[in-house]
Design an enzyme around this catalytic site. Structure first.
Site, PDB file in Angstrom:
ATOM      1  N   LYS A  53      12.996  86.496  24.052  1.00  0.00           N
ATOM      2  CA  LYS A  53      13.322  87.137  22.769  1.00  0.00           C
ATOM      3  C   LYS A  53      12.893  88.601  22.794  1.00  0.00           C
ATOM      4  O   LYS A  53      13.616  89.494  22.352  1.00  0.00           O
ATOM      5  CB  LYS A  53      12.639  86.381  21.622  1.00  0.00           C
ATOM      6  N   GLN A  97       7.261  80.643  16.338  1.00  0.00           N
ATOM      7  CA  GLN A  97       7.717  79.866  17.497  1.00  0.00           C
ATOM      8  C   GLN A  97       7.265  78.414  17.342  1.00  0.00           C
ATOM      9  O   GLN A  97       6.072  78.149  17.161  1.00  0.00           O
ATOM     10  CB  GLN A  97       7.156  80.486  18.789  1.00  0.00           C
ATOM     11  N   ASP A 120      15.404  82.779  11.770  1.00  0.00           N
ATOM     12  CA  ASP A 120      15.706  81.493  12.401  1.00  0.00           C
ATOM     13  C   ASP A 120      16.610  80.642  11.508  1.00  0.00           C
ATOM     14  O   ASP A 120      17.195  79.666  11.965  1.00  0.00           O
ATOM     15  CB  ASP A 120      14.403  80.716  12.657  1.00  0.00           C
TER      16      ASP A 120
END
Ligand code: NAD
Length: 284
Positions: A53, A97, A120
């Site tokens: 990322k 995460q 997300d």
């Protein structure tokens, strides 16, 4: 004729180029899009995802910040960190995460992220907006998978779509996206009876199970678009859910693993971040 390959490397490179242009345009107007990733503990797989990322951000000009927190932190500490990032004007996207260590409540943590910074797309507001057809942030993996499906140029209206897997991060949002494309959608899961009768009807088959070799050629309709979301490790090698060699002889289109949906997930995270920054500039 063997299936055409939906190449995630090529497709995601094109998306990253577009993102880089949009980032440059934002910078011209005085705003640098920023993504913050919170990494709790030292899970080796998470470390790799976070590194990928960060690399994606660097390549496209997005400012990225990785916040490392100890494996043993308490829920309040994690939530305080999220709230600090909510207030930070340099940050337009916040990503926690997953998975988190067992003592932490994932849902409660995700709920603390401002929905407009939830790149997300896991916040309940964004999940709800997807469900009701509103304008929210769409989860990266299904968004990337849909991009691949659309790239085939197939008219999706009225097509039979079967999604295997009903998780909140892949299966359910994938099914919703296909429903919005006017597909007739079936969601299969661990309790589905006679899975093959469903999958064999599918013009579009998406597998998000997490088992190597799960989807075999006899489960696939001739000419189908087969999207393999699974990421599995067999003898140290990464593979998907789909028996690629067998299924490619039956399907019309197929995504490889690696080099398929995974590449698109990161590209869509960059898209979601730049979109969050654009919305901020527009004052939405
Ligand atoms: P999950 O474990 O939450 O869900 C798996 C789903 O598979 C469940 O809904 C379950 O009902 C279904 N399932 C299990 N056994 C089944 C069976 N025998 N028949 C039918 N359905 C069955 O997993 P997830 O988070 O949705 O992820 C699924 C896979 O996708 C994993 O391999 C994961 O690593 C991968 N993944 C990939 C990306 C990417 O970027 N490519 C992103 C997220 C997840």
């Amino acid at each position: 004729m063997p299936a055409k390959i939906l190449d995630g490397k090529v497709m995601s490179a094109a998306i990253r180029e577009q993102v880089a242009c949009r980032v440059a345009a934002l910078k011209d107007r005085g705003l640098t899009p920023g993504l913050a990733v919170i990494l709790v503990g030292n899970d080796p797989a998470s470390e790799i995802y976070v590194r990928n990322k960060r690399n994606g951000c660097e390549e496209t000009g997005i400012y990225s910040r990785t916040i490392r927190m100890a494996e043993t932190i308490r829920q309040e500490e994690l939530e305080a960190q999220i709230e600090e990032l909510n207030r930070d004007d340099a940050i337009h996207g916040i990503l926690v995460q997953l998975p988190l260590p067992a003592q932490l409540d994932e849902q409660a943590a995700l709920a603390k992220i401002l929905p407009e910074k939830d790149v997300d797309g896991f916040h309940l507001i964004n999940a709800g907006l997807l469900m009701t057809g509103g304008k929210g942030v769409t989860a990266c993996t299904p968004k990337g998978a849909l991009h691949m499906i659309r790239s085939t140029g197939t008219d999706l209206n009225g097509k039979e779509a079967v999604v295997i897997g009903r998780s909140n991060i892949v299966g359910k949002p994938m099914a919703m996206l296909l429903l919005h494309e006017n597909c007739t959608v079936t969601i299969c899961h661990s309790r589905t009876k006679d899975l093959k009768t469903h999958t064999r009807r599918a013009d579009i088959l998406v597998s998000a199970v997490g088992r190597a070799g799960f989807v075999t050629a006899d489960m696939v309709k001739e000419g189908a678009i087969v999207i393999d979301v699974g990421i599995n490790r067999v003898d140290g090698k990464v593979c998907g859910d789909v028996d690629f060699e067998g299924v490619k002889e039956v399907a019309g289109w197929i995504t490889p693993v690696p080099g398929g949906v995974g590449k698109m997930t990161i590209a869509m995270l960059l898209v979601n971040t730049v979109e969050a920054a654009e919305r901020k500039l527009a004052g939405d």
